[in-house]
Design an enzyme around this catalytic site. Structure first.
Site, PDB file in Angstrom:
ATOM      1  N   CYS A   2     -32.710 -95.458  -8.088  1.00  0.00           N
ATOM      2  CA  CYS A   2     -32.743 -96.623  -8.960  1.00  0.00           C
ATOM      3  C   CYS A   2     -32.126 -96.223 -10.291  1.00  0.00           C
ATOM      4  O   CYS A   2     -32.713 -95.447 -11.041  1.00  0.00           O
ATOM      5  CB  CYS A   2     -34.180 -97.112  -9.153  1.00  0.00           C
ATOM      6  SG  CYS A   2     -34.325 -98.524 -10.273  1.00  0.00           S
ATOM      7  N   GLU A 111     -28.659-102.217  -7.385  1.00  0.00           N
ATOM      8  CA  GLU A 111     -28.204-101.145  -6.513  1.00  0.00           C
ATOM      9  C   GLU A 111     -26.758-101.422  -6.130  1.00  0.00           C
ATOM     10  O   GLU A 111     -26.316-102.581  -6.126  1.00  0.00           O
ATOM     11  CB  GLU A 111     -29.096-101.039  -5.268  1.00  0.00           C
ATOM     12  CG  GLU A 111     -28.935 -99.748  -4.500  1.00  0.00           C
ATOM     13  CD  GLU A 111     -29.047 -98.512  -5.394  1.00  0.00           C
ATOM     14  OE1 GLU A 111     -27.984 -98.012  -5.836  1.00  0.00           O
ATOM     15  OE2 GLU A 111     -30.172 -98.067  -5.661  1.00  0.00           O
TER      16      GLU A 111
END
Length: 254
Positions: A2, A111
């Protein structure tokens, strides 16, 4: 992994979601990047007399974990994530897993799908948010690092786990999500040893998040407005055999 996330809700909503007594005002943040301050929730002082809220407090830490034993941060990598599978035993995170587990409020994360060069496909950014909206709590760790001159900085990392079925075609990792009924157990570092909470560091159910393809505006940390979350058409086709890499070139820490 992340590498970017967002917190675009109100302080009042965060207080309600995490059982906080008070919380200073903060702006909506659509593109939170490594080395920037992030809001975290941890165990705090005893609750006020007559209050049924737990003893929790919120404060800011720098996103980029620094173990207390590091002498020179310039010689140590920026740890924005910690793999949940190894954090219990890894030297960098072992003490924090035992004594300083935290929750990180977010309204979603970003992402990147990175196709193989041979495929001819373009990279694609995704805004990944709770399907039904609201706030999500990432599992995290915090550590206070002290320099030789005595100055201190609180630093934090987001725990990650293997991606669930909905995210796997984009990336092989995702943040650990701690659900509200597990907040107290996760934050209780006095009676809940790391191995007792290992079951919480699992992929969230497949239908929890939805992935929205967005433009490459999110790639630049200078872009901080809601336009970076606007959906785009014709996203790149995900290649489940490729393990993508997050964007690089983040700001330096000190």
């Amino acid at each position: 992994m992340c590498g970017r996330f967002a917190l675009t809700t109100t302080p009042e909503d965060v207080m309600d979601a995490f059982g906080l007594h008070e919380l200073e005002a903060f702006p909506q943040r659509f593109n939170i990047a490594p080395t920037q301050p992030i809001l975290i929730v941890g165990e705090g002082d005893a609750p006020q007399t007559g209050s049924n809220l737990p003893s929790r407090r919120a404060f800011l830490v720098r996103w980029g974990f620094m173990p207390s034993w590091v002498k020179d941060p310039r010689d140590f990598p920026l740890l924005i994530n910690a793999r949940s599978e190894t954090a219990i035993d890894k030297a960098s995170f072992r003490n924090a897993m035992r004594h300083r587990r935290i929750l990180i409020p977010a309204t979603g994360f970003y992402e990147w799908y990175r196709p193989s060069k041979e495929s001819g496909e373009a990279s694609q950014a995704y805004w990944i948010k709770p399907r039904h909206g609201g706030i999500v709590a990432f599992g995290g760790l915090v550590e206070t690092w002290a320099s030789a001159d005595g100055s201190e900085v609180d630093t934090g990392a987001i725990l990650t786990t293997v991606a669930n079925g909905a995210i796997r075609s984009i990336h092989d990792r995702m943040p650990v999500v701690i659900e509200p009924q597990d907040f107290s157990r996760w934050l209780d570092c006095k009676t809940q040893e790391p191995r007792k909470v290992a079951d919480l560091m699992r992929p969230v159910q497949d239908d929890f998040f939805e992935a929205v393809p967005v433009s490459n505006l999110v790639n630049k940390v200078a872009n901080v407005g809601p336009e970076i979350q606007v959906a785009v058409s014709s996203p790149a086709k995900a290649d489940t055999k490729k393990q993508p890499k997050p964007p690089s070139g983040q700001l330096s820490l000190f």
